[in-house]
Design a protein around this motif. Structure first.
Motif, mmCIF file in Angstrom:
data_model
loop_
_atom_site.group_PDB
_atom_site.id
_atom_site.type_symbol
_atom_site.label_atom_id
_atom_site.label_comp_id
_atom_site.label_asym_id
_atom_site.label_seq_id
_atom_site.Cartn_x
_atom_site.Cartn_y
_atom_site.Cartn_z
ATOM 1 N N CYS A 1 9.956 4.636 2.005
ATOM 2 C CA CYS A 1 8.578 4.127 1.978
ATOM 3 C C CYS A 1 7.796 4.510 0.834
ATOM 4 O O CYS A 1 7.114 3.547 0.157
ATOM 5 C CB CYS A 1 7.697 4.417 3.256
ATOM 6 S SG CYS A 1 8.285 3.832 4.814
ATOM 7 N N ALA A 2 8.158 5.681 0.295
ATOM 8 C CA ALA A 2 7.418 6.128 -1.012
ATOM 9 C C ALA A 2 7.987 5.409 -2.088
ATOM 10 O O ALA A 2 7.297 4.928 -3.138
ATOM 11 C CB ALA A 2 7.451 7.581 -1.259
ATOM 12 N N ARG B 1 6.737 1.609 -1.939
ATOM 13 C CA ARG B 1 5.204 1.588 -2.529
ATOM 14 C C ARG B 1 5.253 1.915 -4.137
ATOM 15 O O ARG B 1 4.461 1.121 -4.701
ATOM 16 C CB ARG B 1 4.450 2.416 -1.727
ATOM 17 C CG ARG B 1 3.027 2.648 -1.932
ATOM 18 C CD ARG B 1 2.393 1.281 -1.571
ATOM 19 N NE ARG B 1 0.821 1.069 -2.024
ATOM 20 C CZ ARG B 1 0.184 0.172 -2.350
ATOM 21 N NH1 ARG B 1 1.008 -0.917 -2.778
ATOM 22 N NH2 ARG B 1 -0.902 0.126 -2.814
ATOM 23 N N SER B 2 5.938 2.632 -4.447
ATOM 24 C CA SER B 2 6.090 2.860 -5.853
ATOM 25 C C SER B 2 6.382 1.910 -6.613
ATOM 26 O O SER B 2 5.776 1.558 -7.796
ATOM 27 C CB SER B 2 6.821 4.073 -6.089
ATOM 28 O OG SER B 2 6.494 5.392 -5.879
ATOM 29 N N GLU C 1 6.090 -1.312 -5.841
ATOM 30 C CA GLU C 1 5.007 -2.258 -5.738
ATOM 31 C C GLU C 1 3.955 -1.827 -6.712
ATOM 32 O O GLU C 1 3.370 -2.907 -7.238
ATOM 33 C CB GLU C 1 4.417 -2.192 -4.295
ATOM 34 C CG GLU C 1 5.309 -2.915 -3.371
ATOM 35 C CD GLU C 1 4.544 -2.736 -1.791
ATOM 36 O OE1 GLU C 1 4.865 -3.327 -1.086
ATOM 37 O OE2 GLU C 1 3.673 -2.004 -1.860
ATOM 38 N N GLY D 1 -0.178 0.334 7.868
ATOM 39 C CA GLY D 1 1.109 0.587 7.422
ATOM 40 C C GLY D 1 2.302 -0.095 8.085
ATOM 41 O O GLY D 1 3.315 -0.722 7.615
ATOM 42 N N TRP E 1 2.413 -3.450 6.821
ATOM 43 C CA TRP E 1 3.246 -3.513 5.623
ATOM 44 C C TRP E 1 4.689 -3.639 5.863
ATOM 45 O O TRP E 1 5.228 -4.255 5.018
ATOM 46 C CB TRP E 1 2.715 -2.372 4.892
ATOM 47 C CG TRP E 1 3.475 -2.082 3.531
ATOM 48 C CD1 TRP E 1 3.387 -2.629 2.390
ATOM 49 C CD2 TRP E 1 4.228 -1.200 3.025
ATOM 50 N NE1 TRP E 1 3.918 -2.290 1.252
ATOM 51 C CE2 TRP E 1 4.864 -0.886 1.810
ATOM 52 C CE3 TRP E 1 5.031 0.061 4.044
ATOM 53 C CZ2 TRP E 1 5.820 -0.320 1.532
ATOM 54 C CZ3 TRP E 1 6.164 0.819 3.746
ATOM 55 C CH2 TRP E 1 6.172 0.755 2.227
ATOM 56 N N ARG F 1 3.740 6.480 1.957
ATOM 57 C CA ARG F 1 2.844 5.367 0.982
ATOM 58 C C ARG F 1 1.813 6.278 0.042
ATOM 59 O O ARG F 1 1.469 5.851 -0.933
ATOM 60 C CB ARG F 1 2.150 4.551 1.759
ATOM 61 C CG ARG F 1 3.490 3.538 2.101
ATOM 62 C CD ARG F 1 2.823 2.579 3.505
ATOM 63 N NE ARG F 1 1.352 2.147 3.516
ATOM 64 C CZ ARG F 1 0.900 1.007 2.867
ATOM 65 N NH1 ARG F 1 1.612 0.241 2.572
ATOM 66 N NH2 ARG F 1 -0.460 0.913 3.235
ATOM 67 N N GLU G 1 1.403 6.824 -4.068
ATOM 68 C CA GLU G 1 0.144 6.678 -4.722
ATOM 69 C C GLU G 1 -0.271 7.566 -5.577
ATOM 70 O O GLU G 1 -0.972 7.402 -6.525
ATOM 71 C CB GLU G 1 -0.888 5.945 -3.727
ATOM 72 C CG GLU G 1 -0.409 4.297 -2.940
ATOM 73 C CD GLU G 1 -1.179 4.308 -1.871
ATOM 74 O OE1 GLU G 1 -1.952 5.074 -1.379
ATOM 75 O OE2 GLU G 1 -1.017 3.350 -1.224
#
Length: 340
Positions: free
Chosen positions: A5-6, A9-10, A12, A68, A71, A330, A334
């Motif tokens: 997930c990290a 999101r990174s 994105e 989440g 998402w 996530r 960020e």
């Protein structure tokens, strides 16, 4: 789950992350789970169920989980059920293989069988796979069976401690299920769980009923209590009334350690009809690294963590580990990018 997930999101947010997976496949223990991602419907229930957890971290999970989950669905993750089956909780059940595949595809550069020399985000899945760390922190009465992937063995914990990290509360706590006290495969993690302790008489090897009070809905309190008994074992003894529940009878039927109560080394109630010897299967640790609301590891500047490497969220009870992994995976991405 947290690491993938990290990474997604990174990406994105315009980064090009590298995901180092120690194991031979992606997905960690999420791939082996029932894959229900949930939160308590009411905030007060969360606090009541996990009273010693960090309220700031709990609030982040409770407030951000719905976004989440949406998402994950937007990425194409396949939903198996849109309800949890528990009126006190809200969430969705995903297909674990489908969810893993979607996240791997979106994450980009995934390197199997490798560890990062200087990681920015730790998501190694806890320390349940290392018997030395389990003995040091959880201190069970006997060896616990592993009900998780074999690679989550405290690599993240040890690295963070070398950087000056602080530990959370609840290092002695874990989530798991009481399983038949016999070998089982990864495919049997979910179907073999003996999840009926609330309707059983529970004894240790000496014939003592060691659990006081009412067993919780998750039965995780009973599992942890079993872990501290001699040999980390217990006997579930059931009567006809308990076996009248079809779901209970089905779980008893698949337990290789079921036996006639007369075979036990202590006297059982006259109404007893079957006994099952159980031992905790440890799924993930509840204690771990202490983080703040931004997923920054306290005491280790510039290092972030998510998933079961993080402790202090569900201490004192039980809450969804996948929910925390999703939310803080996530957040970690960020926060790490904003710190550059």
């Amino acid at each position: 789950m947290a690491g993938l997930c990290a990474a997604v999101r990174s990406r994105e947010l315009g980064s090009a992350p590298l995901v180092y997976e120690k194991g031979t496949r992606a997905g960690g223990s999420m791939l082996l789970s029932s894959c229900v991602v949930w939160r308590f419907r009411e905030w007060d229930d969360f606090r009541a169920e996990c009273p010693t957890g960090d309220e700031r971290l709990q609030r982040a999970v409770w407030e951000q989980l719905d976004d989440g989950i949406a998402w994950l669905e937007s990425l194409g993750a396949p939903v198996v059920a849109h309800e949890t089956g528990n009126p006190r909780t809200i969430g969705k059940r995903f297909d674990p293989r489908g969810l893993t595949d979607v996240l791997v595809h979106a994450a980009g550069d995934l390197r199997l069988g490798e560890t990062a020399p200087e990681p920015t985000i730790l998501a190694t899945g806890g320390f349940q796979g290392d018997t030395g760390l389990v003995d040091e922190h959880i201190r069970p009465g006997g060896r616990l069976r592993l009900r998780a992937n074999p690679w989550s063995a405290g690599v993240g914990l040890r690295y963070a401690l070398s950087r000056g990290a602080q530990l959370s509360a609840g290092m002695h706590e874990f989530y798991g299920r009481n399983m038949p006290d016999a070998d089982f495969s990864e495919e049997q993690f979910v179907p073999l769980a003996q999840l009926y302790g609330r309707v059983a008489r529970v004894y240790n090897e000496h014939g003592e009923e060691f659990f006081e009070g009412e067993v919780s809905w998750s039965e995780n309190d009973l599992v942890q209590a079993t872990a501290r008994q001699p040999g980390a074992r217990a006997w579930y003894v059931l009567d006809e009334k308990a076996l009248a529940d079809e779901a209970v009878a089905e779980r008893v039927a698949v337990a290789a350690t079921r036996t006639d109560p007369s075979e036990l080394p202590f006297a059982t109630p006259p109404a007893a009809r079957v006994a099952v010897r159980v031992k905790p299967g440890i799924t993930h640790t509840i204690g771990g690294l202490r983080i703040d609301e931004r997923a920054q590891v306290v005491g280790a500047h510039g290092l972030f963590a998510a998933g079961a490497d993080v402790g202090g969220i569900s201490t004192g009870g039980y809450a969804s580990g996948l929910a925390a992994a999703l939310v803080f995976g996530r957040i970690a991405a960020e926060s790490a990018l904003s710190a550059l």
